[in-house]
Design an enzyme around this catalytic site. Structure first.
Site, PDB file in Angstrom:
ATOM      1  N   GLY A 356       0.742  -1.263   0.018  1.00  0.00           N
ATOM      2  CA  GLY A 356      -0.066   0.063  -0.299  1.00  0.00           C
ATOM      3  C   GLY A 356       0.806   1.479  -0.113  1.00  0.00           C
ATOM      4  O   GLY A 356       2.012   1.096   0.283  1.00  0.00           O
ATOM      5  N   PRO A 357       0.123   2.388  -0.199  1.00  0.00           N
ATOM      6  CA  PRO A 357       0.990   3.746  -0.199  1.00  0.00           C
ATOM      7  C   PRO A 357       1.602   4.007   1.105  1.00  0.00           C
ATOM      8  O   PRO A 357       1.245   3.272   2.151  1.00  0.00           O
ATOM      9  CB  PRO A 357      -0.270   4.806  -0.807  1.00  0.00           C
ATOM     10  CG  PRO A 357      -1.381   3.938  -0.264  1.00  0.00           C
ATOM     11  CD  PRO A 357      -1.208   2.561  -0.517  1.00  0.00           C
ATOM     12  N   PRO A 358       2.395   4.724   1.232  1.00  0.00           N
ATOM     13  CA  PRO A 358       3.010   5.489   2.411  1.00  0.00           C
ATOM     14  C   PRO A 358       1.971   5.935   3.316  1.00  0.00           C
ATOM     15  O   PRO A 358       1.284   6.735   2.917  1.00  0.00           O
ATOM     16  CB  PRO A 358       4.188   6.342   2.098  1.00  0.00           C
ATOM     17  CG  PRO A 358       4.485   6.039   0.590  1.00  0.00           C
ATOM     18  CD  PRO A 358       3.105   5.630   0.136  1.00  0.00           C
ATOM     19  N   GLY A 359       2.087   5.719   4.534  1.00  0.00           N
ATOM     20  CA  GLY A 359       1.248   6.293   5.588  1.00  0.00           C
ATOM     21  C   GLY A 359       0.003   5.698   5.890  1.00  0.00           C
ATOM     22  O   GLY A 359      -0.732   6.042   6.853  1.00  0.00           O
ATOM     23  N   VAL A 360      -0.226   4.255   5.606  1.00  0.00           N
ATOM     24  CA  VAL A 360      -1.394   3.670   5.883  1.00  0.00           C
ATOM     25  C   VAL A 360      -1.365   2.867   6.965  1.00  0.00           C
ATOM     26  O   VAL A 360      -2.395   2.272   7.200  1.00  0.00           O
ATOM     27  CB  VAL A 360      -2.013   2.972   4.273  1.00  0.00           C
ATOM     28  CG1 VAL A 360      -2.271   3.994   3.474  1.00  0.00           C
ATOM     29  CG2 VAL A 360      -1.068   2.007   3.884  1.00  0.00           C
ATOM     30  N   LYS A 362       1.247   0.294   7.426  1.00  0.00           N
ATOM     31  CA  LYS A 362       1.760  -1.026   7.354  1.00  0.00           C
ATOM     32  C   LYS A 362       2.682  -1.525   8.450  1.00  0.00           C
ATOM     33  O   LYS A 362       2.374  -2.726   8.982  1.00  0.00           O
ATOM     34  CB  LYS A 362       2.348  -1.242   5.933  1.00  0.00           C
ATOM     35  CG  LYS A 362       1.646  -0.806   4.737  1.00  0.00           C
ATOM     36  CD  LYS A 362       2.236  -0.982   3.389  1.00  0.00           C
ATOM     37  CE  LYS A 362       3.516  -0.008   3.121  1.00  0.00           C
ATOM     38  NZ  LYS A 362       3.077   1.407   3.308  1.00  0.00           N
ATOM     39  N   THR A 363       3.588  -0.635   8.923  1.00  0.00           N
ATOM     40  CA  THR A 363       4.733  -1.045   9.752  1.00  0.00           C
ATOM     41  C   THR A 363       3.964  -1.064  11.059  1.00  0.00           C
ATOM     42  O   THR A 363       4.218  -2.092  12.038  1.00  0.00           O
ATOM     43  CB  THR A 363       5.648   0.079   9.791  1.00  0.00           C
ATOM     44  OG1 THR A 363       6.401  -0.037   8.631  1.00  0.00           O
ATOM     45  CG2 THR A 363       6.644  -0.430  10.908  1.00  0.00           C
ATOM     46  N   SER A 680      -3.472   2.976 -18.955  1.00  0.00           N
ATOM     47  CA  SER A 680      -4.873   3.158 -18.379  1.00  0.00           C
ATOM     48  C   SER A 680      -5.612   4.634 -18.845  1.00  0.00           C
ATOM     49  O   SER A 680      -6.707   4.968 -18.397  1.00  0.00           O
ATOM     50  CB  SER A 680      -4.945   3.091 -16.762  1.00  0.00           C
ATOM     51  OG  SER A 680      -3.971   3.927 -16.301  1.00  0.00           O
ATOM     52  N   LYS A 723      -7.678   4.948  -7.314  1.00  0.00           N
ATOM     53  CA  LYS A 723      -8.102   6.087  -8.430  1.00  0.00           C
ATOM     54  C   LYS A 723      -9.455   6.766  -7.869  1.00  0.00           C
ATOM     55  O   LYS A 723      -9.487   7.793  -8.193  1.00  0.00           O
ATOM     56  CB  LYS A 723      -8.107   5.515  -9.732  1.00  0.00           C
ATOM     57  CG  LYS A 723      -6.761   4.884 -10.356  1.00  0.00           C
ATOM     58  CD  LYS A 723      -6.809   4.339 -11.807  1.00  0.00           C
ATOM     59  CE  LYS A 723      -5.629   4.098 -12.228  1.00  0.00           C
ATOM     60  NZ  LYS A 723      -5.613   3.214 -13.489  1.00  0.00           N
TER      61      LYS A 723
END
Length: 804
Positions: A356-360, A362-363, A680, A723
């Site tokens: 996923g994108p940064p800041g969601v 994960k860590t 796309s 998107k």
């Protein structure tokens, strides 16, 4: 040996156990009394005739020894002097009088009282005793000459006596013997028998001292004077070899640790073999350091120690909900894992990959898994790692070799079943030193990792009980073989409502605590958080949102310091600009007017989805197609496919068939410094071209994404959720999507599905009928040209198309 007369007498005295010393008769001995029971016994003796019975205890570490933990033979002593110290202890000087054997021990008021049998021997002078005394005196004189710790004149003067009892006790007190050996001499009551035993002991001790001198001279000849440390080690080694005393205590300790480590048989055998090699090496050699470091690493890695796993699903669910908002699919997978652990006795370790994108989160999600399951948590960052040895370590032949990060992290965890996070697994690289992602194949394969082999340890290590969690921003940089070994769970960006809830539940509290604020100083309203999200951040995660909340809190903290702790403010949408300044992002794109040749597309990046405007313009020329905006090869090919489609549908657009011969077309995607690629944007470019050529404006309140074919079909795309989240953030609530992506609607949050109007299409004709503000004109193909069959446009997007 001799004839002696013995007399028996029984005495009742207070008793005091002593540590690490044996008191002999006729000897003056100082020591410190500190135990409460010993102090009471001493006070009792001082109050009476100053006589007390001293007996050595078996184990010096026992503070309050029992009767069976004290030697039965001790010494009756006379207290010559006593002095109370400032710390409450008493320093005493005692003189030994005679031996005694305990008959009975009774508990008095706070101390032990004993009945002691005293046996007095009066040895009659005879030639055998005289000869024994001469032999013992001569041996002791030799002993004093060889022993450097005793003063020769003092010792020789002390043993010039005619009483065999005094002679033997004086010599026994000054010999450098163990407590057990001295106690053995004390327990011999008959002076004649003691005289013979002392002679035997002196013979042994003199032989030891002579051997020591021999070894000392031998070692001195083998070394230089400056190598003092080397000399001492060689001396110890030579002593061991000559006396056959076995292994050094250090080797004994290492062997005990190897036995207790719980190693598999093969590993244990190798460790014992390495220990034998280490023992045979010179201590100062470089090989011994390498061998010792290897043994230390073998012992430091956990072989059997494991965390007691918490398998309570209700508790785990509570922990996950407390730490993270949303992420229902991820939480469900973790709870499924725990459920399986309850049903299966020896399940294999799981290998998850959060993408996923940064800041969601994960860590932090990996840390929550460790917290919920009661395991240790370790993290290994793989960003920029390009050396295979970082994973598997170096072989011991290299100077400064160490195990790889996998083994080092297992040592840090201290247990064999931690939660092991492989952070940024998509950012590994490879060069001439090897490919670390290939080394991870063994680590992350449940069928292989139970026998993972580090180059340094060179033994099999079991990683099957480790819970591996990998994190990545994108998947395309991860090798396919490595992807195949992981269960990929995607963490998409958050909606605006989710961000507001995360801010209220977590971010605001965290930043307030870091700024030293309380609820009495600051309060964030929901509209303030919404304004902050819309106008000051544009991201998939919440990292920048937390940063901006921290900026507000720091400014309020300054005012609290300046105006006092009673300062209070409510942050609203109206005053948020007072803290953060001018807004960084426009609120929406939906209110701008529609224009010819300008289309809003949707793109996916490593940090989530984004809006991608596409412009097209037509000028007089010779049919040249110009593409700008730093477009990649795939995107340029999509533009050419779109142009071919437009030429094939010229009649549908109200254009002559040879229009391209008289016009140049320029397609530009703004933010030209940013590289863009992917298929796309196909329908976006085709719509921009159709609008520019037909002079019909494109609706600005609608976004679109999809790949186009030469025949005008719309193919599915990836990153749908990201998107649509980007469109929602930009204020666009209507989108055109490929029909085959309708199955992906289940991934969208319910509130996003409710607010967005989605058009699913199969053909480009449907796209144009929805996106353009006016219907396209239809002209008849000129006579003499090949006609085209043009399918009628649907009256609404819900009508079935020819490809459904």
């Amino acid at each position: 040996m001799t004839t002696s007369k013995e007399k028996f007498e029984t005495k009742k005295l207070p008793m005091m156990p002593i540590r690490d010393v044996v008191i002999f008769p006729y000897m003056m001995t100082p020591f410190v009394v500190g135990r409460e029971s010993s102090v009471h016994a001493l006070e009792e003796a001082l109050a009476a005739d100053k006589k007390i019975f001293l007996a050595t205890q078996h184990d010096a570490s026992v503070d309050e020894p029992k009767a069976n933990e004290i030697y039965q033979v001790g010494t009756i002593v006379n207290i010559v002097q006593s002095l109370k110290l400032p710390d409450g202890n008493i320093k005493v000087l005692v003189e030994g009088i005679e031996r005694g054997k305990i008959l009975q021990i009774t508990e008095a008021e706070g101390f032990m009282q004993v009945s002691v049998r005293v046996a007095r021997y009066a040895a009659e002078a005879n030639p055998q005793i005289d000869a024994g005394m001469q032999r013992v005196s001569g041996l002791f004189e030799q002993y004093v000459k060889l022993c450097q710790s005793l003063n020769y004149e003092t010792m020789i003067a002390a043993v010039r006596m005619e009483d065999p009892a005094k002679l033997t006790d004086t010599i026994a007190a000054n010999l450098q013997l163990s407590i057990e050996e001295k106690q053995e001499l004390l327990e011999i009551f008959d002076p004649a028998e003691r005289l013979g035993r002392i002679g035997d002991v002196l013979d042994i001790e003199i032989e030891k001292l002579n051997m020591d001198r021999t070894i000392q001279s031998r070692v001195k000849r083998q070394m230089e004077r400056a190598q003092k440390e080397y000399y001492l080690n060689e001396k110890i080694k030579a002593i061991q070899k000559e006396l056959g005393r076995g292994e050094k205590s250090e080797f004994d300790e290492l062997k005990k640790k190897i036995e207790a480590a719980g190693m598999p048989k093969e590993v244990k055998d190798k460790a014992i073999q390495e220990l034998k090699k280490l023992e045979a090496m010179p201590p100062m050699s470089a090989e011994s350091t390498v061998s010792r470091n290897y043994l230390d690493w073998l012992l430091a890695v956990p072989w059997k120690k494991r965390s007691k796993e918490i398998r309570n699903i209700s508790r785990a669910e509570k922990v996950l909900n407390e730490d993270h908002y949303g992420l229902e699919k991820i939480k469900e997978r973790i709870l499924e894992f725990l459920a399986v652990r309850q049903l299966v006795k020896n399940p294999k370790g799981s290998i998850l990959c959060f993408v996923g994108p940064p800041g969601v989160g994960k860590t932090s999600l990996g840390m929550s898994i460790a917290k919920a399951t009661g395991r240790k948590f370790v993290r290994m960052s793989l960003g920029g790692v390009r050396d295979e040895a970082e994973v598997r370590g170096h072989r011991r032949t290299y100077i400064g070799a160490l195990p790889g990060q996998i083994i080092q992290m297992m040592k840090k965890a201290g247990t064999k079943n931690p939660v092991f996070m492989l952070d940024e697994v998509d950012k590994m690289a490879m060069d001439f030193r090897g490919d670390p992602s290939a080394a991870l194949l063994e680590v992350l394969d449940p069928e292989q990792n139970f026998m993972f082999q580090d180059h340094y340890l060179d033994v099999e290590y079991d990683l099957s009980q480790v819970f591996f969690v990998a994190t990545a921003n994108v998947m395309h940089t991860i090798p396919a073989a490595l992807q195949d070994r992981m269960e990929v769970l995607r963490l998409h960006g958050y909606t605006e409502q989710e961000k507001i809830e995360i801010a209220k539940q977590f971010l605001v509290k965290k930043q307030m605590a870091q700024a030293g604020l309380t609820n009495k100083n600051i309060e964030f309203s929901d509209d303030a958080l919404a304004a902050l999200i819309r106008s000051y951040t544009r991201e998939a995660g919440v990292r920048n949102l937390e940063r901006e909340i921290g900026n507000v809190c720091r400014k309020v903290a300054r005012k609290v310091v300046k105006e006092g702790e009673k300062y209070n403010i409510v942050v609203t949408a109206e005053n948020i600009a007072d803290f953060l300044g001018v807004t960084k992002y426009r609120d929406t794109l939906a209110h701008e007017k529609s224009e010819v040749g300008l289309v809003t597309g949707l793109a996916w990046t490593e940090v989530g989805g984004s809006i991608l405007s596409t412009e097209a313009t037509v000028v007089e020329g010779k049919g040249k197609l110009t593409l700008t905006g730093k477009l990649g090869d795939v995107m340029q090919e999509s533009a050419q496919a779109a142009m071919s489609y437009i030429r094939s549908r010229a009649a549908r657009l109200g254009l002559p068939r040879d229009f391209y011969r008289n016009f140049d077309i320029h397609v530009h995607v703004p933010e030209g410094a940013i590289p863009k690629d992917g298929p796309s944007a196909g329908i976006t470019i085709a719509t921009a071209l159709a609008s520019a050529l037909s002079k019909i404006p494109v609706r600005r309140d609608i976004a679109m994404t999809g790949e186009i074919t030469l025949r005008g079909k719309v193919l599915p795309i990836g990153g749908l959720k990201e998107k649509l989240l980007a469109a929602h953030r930009a204020g666009l609530f209507e989108a055109i999507l490929p029909q085959d992506n309708q199955k992906d609607l289940s991934e969208l949050p319910e509130n996003l599905r409710n607010v967005m109007k989605l058009h699913f299409v199969d053909t480009m004709d449907q796209v144009l009928s929805i996106a353009l503000e006016q219907p396209l004109p239809d002209i008849t193909a000129p006579v003499g040209t090949e006609s085209q069959t043009i399918a009628p446009l649907p009256s609404s997007v819900d009508l079935p198309s020819a490809h459904q």
